[in-house]
Design an enzyme around this catalytic site. Structure first.
Site, mmCIF file in Angstrom:
data_model
loop_
_atom_site.group_PDB
_atom_site.id
_atom_site.type_symbol
_atom_site.label_atom_id
_atom_site.label_comp_id
_atom_site.label_asym_id
_atom_site.label_seq_id
_atom_site.Cartn_x
_atom_site.Cartn_y
_atom_site.Cartn_z
ATOM 1 N N ARG A 1 72.867 -28.623 90.221
ATOM 2 C CA ARG A 1 73.689 -29.225 91.261
ATOM 3 C C ARG A 1 73.894 -30.702 90.966
ATOM 4 O O ARG A 1 72.966 -31.404 90.534
ATOM 5 C CB ARG A 1 73.023 -29.094 92.643
ATOM 6 C CG ARG A 1 73.273 -27.764 93.289
ATOM 7 C CD ARG A 1 74.755 -27.597 93.661
ATOM 8 N NE ARG A 1 75.068 -26.312 94.228
ATOM 9 C CZ ARG A 1 75.479 -25.234 93.538
ATOM 10 N NH1 ARG A 1 75.619 -25.294 92.222
ATOM 11 N NH2 ARG A 1 75.781 -24.108 94.163
ATOM 12 N N GLU B 1 82.911 -33.155 93.101
ATOM 13 C CA GLU B 1 83.693 -32.251 92.253
ATOM 14 C C GLU B 1 85.076 -32.065 92.867
ATOM 15 O O GLU B 1 85.173 -31.942 94.086
ATOM 16 C CB GLU B 1 82.980 -30.900 92.124
ATOM 17 C CG GLU B 1 81.651 -31.035 91.385
ATOM 18 C CD GLU B 1 80.895 -29.728 91.215
ATOM 19 O OE1 GLU B 1 81.474 -28.662 91.469
ATOM 20 O OE2 GLU B 1 79.725 -29.782 90.812
ATOM 21 N N HIS C 1 81.956 -26.991 86.336
ATOM 22 C CA HIS C 1 81.152 -26.063 87.151
ATOM 23 C C HIS C 1 81.424 -24.603 86.745
ATOM 24 O O HIS C 1 81.860 -23.780 87.556
ATOM 25 C CB HIS C 1 81.448 -26.272 88.641
ATOM 26 C CG HIS C 1 80.326 -25.806 89.522
ATOM 27 N ND1 HIS C 1 80.008 -26.417 90.704
ATOM 28 C CD2 HIS C 1 79.447 -24.774 89.404
ATOM 29 C CE1 HIS C 1 78.989 -25.782 91.281
ATOM 30 N NE2 HIS C 1 78.636 -24.768 90.495
HETATM 31 N N1 LIG Z 1 76.292 -24.226 87.552
HETATM 32 C C1 LIG Z 1 76.440 -23.090 88.192
HETATM 33 O O1 LIG Z 1 77.515 -22.520 88.248
HETATM 34 C C2 LIG Z 1 75.248 -22.464 88.852
HETATM 35 C C3 LIG Z 1 75.095 -21.068 88.851
HETATM 36 C C4 LIG Z 1 73.982 -20.510 89.485
HETATM 37 C C5 LIG Z 1 73.055 -21.328 90.105
HETATM 38 N N2 LIG Z 1 73.253 -22.681 90.108
HETATM 39 C C6 LIG Z 1 72.278 -23.575 90.703
HETATM 40 O O2 LIG Z 1 71.103 -23.570 89.898
HETATM 41 C C7 LIG Z 1 69.974 -23.923 90.679
HETATM 42 C C8 LIG Z 1 68.832 -22.965 90.416
HETATM 43 O O3 LIG Z 1 69.214 -21.669 90.778
HETATM 44 P P1 LIG Z 1 68.154 -20.457 90.784
HETATM 45 O O4 LIG Z 1 68.938 -19.234 91.013
HETATM 46 O O5 LIG Z 1 67.257 -20.572 89.623
HETATM 47 O O6 LIG Z 1 67.365 -20.837 92.102
HETATM 48 P P2 LIG Z 1 65.847 -20.437 92.467
HETATM 49 O O7 LIG Z 1 65.745 -20.579 93.927
HETATM 50 O O8 LIG Z 1 65.472 -19.150 91.845
HETATM 51 O O9 LIG Z 1 64.987 -21.588 91.789
HETATM 52 C C9 LIG Z 1 64.964 -22.903 92.227
HETATM 53 C C10 LIG Z 1 63.580 -23.438 91.917
HETATM 54 O O10 LIG Z 1 63.572 -24.837 92.164
HETATM 55 C C11 LIG Z 1 62.272 -25.162 92.617
HETATM 56 N N3 LIG Z 1 62.260 -26.456 93.267
HETATM 57 C C12 LIG Z 1 62.672 -26.777 94.513
HETATM 58 N N4 LIG Z 1 62.452 -28.084 94.732
HETATM 59 C C13 LIG Z 1 61.883 -28.587 93.600
HETATM 60 C C14 LIG Z 1 61.436 -29.881 93.216
HETATM 61 N N5 LIG Z 1 61.518 -30.909 94.067
HETATM 62 N N6 LIG Z 1 60.918 -30.032 91.990
HETATM 63 C C15 LIG Z 1 60.818 -28.970 91.134
HETATM 64 N N7 LIG Z 1 61.218 -27.742 91.445
HETATM 65 C C16 LIG Z 1 61.756 -27.545 92.664
HETATM 66 C C17 LIG Z 1 61.933 -24.028 93.550
HETATM 67 O O11 LIG Z 1 60.533 -23.941 93.764
HETATM 68 C C18 LIG Z 1 62.487 -22.830 92.787
HETATM 69 O O12 LIG Z 1 61.487 -22.235 91.985
HETATM 70 C C19 LIG Z 1 70.487 -23.945 92.124
HETATM 71 O O13 LIG Z 1 70.794 -25.275 92.458
HETATM 72 C C20 LIG Z 1 71.784 -23.152 92.057
HETATM 73 O O14 LIG Z 1 72.670 -23.498 93.085
HETATM 74 C C21 LIG Z 1 74.313 -23.254 89.480
HETATM 75 O O1 LIG Z 2 80.982 -19.952 92.450
HETATM 76 C C1 LIG Z 2 80.700 -20.642 91.494
HETATM 77 O O2 LIG Z 2 81.301 -20.607 90.438
HETATM 78 C C2 LIG Z 2 79.498 -21.577 91.575
HETATM 79 C C3 LIG Z 2 78.259 -20.837 91.257
HETATM 80 C C4 LIG Z 2 76.989 -21.618 91.386
HETATM 81 O O3 LIG Z 2 77.131 -22.947 91.548
HETATM 82 C C5 LIG Z 2 76.078 -21.017 92.393
HETATM 83 O O4 LIG Z 2 75.390 -21.754 93.088
HETATM 84 O O5 LIG Z 2 76.013 -19.781 92.474
#
Ligand SMILES: NC(=O)c1ccc[n+]([C@@H]2O[C@H](COP(=O)([O-])OP(=O)(O)OC[C@H]3O[C@@H](n4cnc5c(N)ncnc54)[C@H](O)[C@@H]3O)[C@@H](O)[C@H]2O)c1
Ligand SMILES: O=C(O)CC[C@@H](O)C(=O)O
Length: 545
Positions: free
Chosen positions: A232, A261, A279
């Site tokens: 994020r 964004e 993204h």
């Molecule tokens: N770029 C994209 O398109 C995309 C796609 C999918 C997910 N994401 C993002 O990726 C991130 C992770 O997703 P996920 O599915 O692995 O989530 P998840 O909930 O499985 O994992 C997140 C982890 O972060 C840890 N966490 C929370 N606060 C913390 C801190 N202060 N320090 C260290 N660790 C901490 C939590 O304990 C958890 O284990 C999210 O922000 C999600 O929105 C982005």
């Molecule tokens: O919809 C998207 O492409 C963003 C996905 C990603 O940021 C998520 O949090 O799942």
């Protein structure tokens, strides 16, 4: 018929179950301006969005029929979850459905940055054959710091191991054992800063993670470190990152997400050491189908059968716990309904006590069912398990929950008391193995009543003949009695009678009852269930029939 509005680019294949369902009408409006969305949102029961549509509190004021907001993805930061909760709207997401896509994007970004692929591509397609400017670095034997070892962080760590990297991981939930199993080391943020050649972020954006990588953190990192952020925007302070790159301390960054964004900051866009994607972490055919499929199926389940799996704004329970807790959830709501009818007023204070086996269980949902039962007496259908606590706070009612080591004579026991001014009413209940739910206490009286739809509570003098008089009067009005229980605290004092009846009692019968000599009060108590958002509500209804 349920109407579903789909904004943002969502996979058609993933939406198939909704398109094919005879009870659902799906409308796609991918290019709506906020004002246009506001004008039409009132027509829909469900809304499906990706990250582009902003579901604001203001928009939700117009969403009168909306029951579900589905985020086809993980992060719900484009949705005002508090406002949705306040309106009793379920917010769901598809956790895990895009994990692999985001994982692979992270590795693609790390490799692209290490070998400067985007920069080399740009120059080559512009006609320049430059083999000197793009000497990269290898991942092999380098240290990767993973901040956030959840679903994506873990998958990234596993794959990075296969490149021969040493992995350090930081996450409040990462244990030594899990780290060891993954062949990595549990580390502090400072150790990651000191030792990592690459640092990748995989946490949500929270108050704790906002600006986690700032000037101070960057100053602790190893010279030449490279950052990846596919989680994020805002977790890395963009200005601080640019400063550290310009100072030659940070060698590069690969960013998929941004503070704002679409990203427009020229310091990021034009920096030769920063590579950028818009993204795209979740943008694979497979992930998009999967997120759309998961949320479509869940919308059908919620609207048709009221069962919820991935609600962001409701406590989650495993299937096993759900099954175990079902009789308590129903009983909890009935206790709430009863206690508020007995008090006659909206309470200003609620006390909930759990005893026996229940102290080992996650009782958050159970607490909500009691509160929902209380509030629904005055707020009717506007209260559900999603918004019960929110509404309670809005009404200024305080509540306190305690788990007690004593057992009160039952294997499990729960007591709910509500207070208004000097008046307090209390209900105690249990689930008896093999017999089901029982109300076992009303104020100071011990009873044993199965909670049913139509109840009659009578307060009377403990004198001979009362049971007969009440029974025959009800018979005169053709009201069949199911069960009858009497409770008293002292011989000859005030006693109570609790009857289950086959139909609702009218005001006329109540008046007639109160004319019986020695009868102090007669009160009809009605129980209606069930909250539409119970986990496994249908099974509950079957059990109860
Ligand atoms: N770029 C994209 O398109 C995309 C796609 C999918 C997910 N994401 C993002 O990726 C991130 C992770 O997703 P996920 O599915 O692995 O989530 P998840 O909930 O499985 O994992 C997140 C982890 O972060 C840890 N966490 C929370 N606060 C913390 C801190 N202060 N320090 C260290 N660790 C901490 C939590 O304990 C958890 O284990 C999210 O922000 C999600 O929105 C982005
Ligand atoms: O919809 C998207 O492409 C963003 C996905 C990603 O940021 C998520 O949090 O799942």
């Amino acid at each position: 018929m349920f109407k579903v509005l789909v904004t943002d680019g969502i996979s058609d294949t993933g939406l198939k179950s909704l398109f094919d369902h005879p009870n659902f009408i799906v409308e796609r409006q991918p290019t709506l301006k906020p004002e246009e969305l506001k004008n039409i949102i009132g027509d829909y029961e469900a809304l499906i969005v990706r990250s582009q549509t902003k579901v604001t509190g203001e928009l939700l004021q117009y969403a009168d029929r909306l029951k579900v907001i589905a985020r086809a993805g993980v992060g719900v930061d484009n949705i005002d979850v508090n406002a949705a909760t306040g309106k009793g709207i379920i917010v769901i997401n598809a956790p895990g459905a895009n994990t692999i896509a985001a994982t692979e994007h992270t590795l693609a970004m790390m490799l692209s940055m290490a070998r400067m692929i985007p920069q080399a591509h740009k120059k080559t397609v512009a006609g320049e054959w430059d083999r000197n400017s793009f000497k990269g670095v290898e991942l092999y034997k380098k240290t990767l710091g993973v901040i956030g070892m959840g679903k994506i962080g873990t998958e990234v760590a596993k794959r990075a191991k296969s490149f021969g990297m040493n992995i350090l991981g930081y996450d409040p939930y990462l244990t030594e054992e899990r780290a060891e199993k993954l062949g990595m080391k549990k580390a502090s943020l400072d150790l990651i800063a000191r030792e990592s050649d690459f640092i990748t972020i995989h946490t949500p954006l929270t108050n704790d993670t906002k600006g986690l990588v700032n000037d101070d953190y960057l100053s602790k990192t190893k010279k030449g470190v490279r950052f990846v952020n596919c989680a994020r925007g805002g977790i890395i302070d963009e200005k601080a990152l640019v400063r550290a790159i310009q100072a030659g301390h940070v060698a590069g960054a690969a960013l998929d997400v941004f503070e704002k964004e679409p990203v427009a900051d020229p310091e990021l866009l034009q920096n030769p050491n920063i590579i950028i994607t818009p993204h795209l972490g979740a943008s694979t055919v497979e992930a998009q189908e999967k997120v759309a499929q998961e949320v479509s199926e869940e919308i059908i389940e919620i609207l048709e059968t009221q069962s919820i799996r991935n609600a962001v704004n409701m406590p989650q329970m495993s299937g096993e716990t759900q099954q175990k807790m079902q009789p308590y959830l129903l009983l909890g709501e009935q206790m709430g309904q009863l206690v508020v009818q007995l008090l006659k007023h909206a309470p200003s204070k609620i006390e909930i006590n759990y005893y026996g086996d229940l102290i080992e269980e996650d009782t958050e949902l159970l607490t909500r069912t009691m509160i929902k039962g209380i509030l629904s007496h005055h707020l009717s259908d506007s209260v559900n398990l999603i918004n019960a606590l929110h509404l309670l706070k809005e009404q200024g009612v305080s509540y306190n929950v305690q788990k007690n080591a004593t057992n009160k004579g039952f294997a499990n026991y729960m007591e709910l008391s509500i207070t208004k001014g000097l008046e307090t009413t209390k209900i105690g209940a249990t689930v008896l193995n093999g017999y089901g739910a029982r109300i076992v206490k009303i104020n100071e009286y011990r009873i044993d009543v199965r909670p049913e739809s139509h109840l009659l509570l009578v307060k009377h003098q403990d004198v001979p003949g009362m049971i007969g008089k009440v029974g025959s009067l009800l018979g005169d009005y053709h009201i069949n009695i199911g069960t009858m229980q009497v409770g008293r605290t002292a011989v000859g004092g005030e006693a109570i009678m609790m009857l289950t009846l086959d139909k609702q009692i009218t005001a006329e019968v109540i008046r007639a009852l109160t004319l019986i000599s020695g009868l102090n009060e007669a009160k009809s108590l009605e129980l209606s269930n069930v909250d539409p958002f119970y986990p496994g509500r249908l099974e509950l209804e079957k059990v109860n029939k």
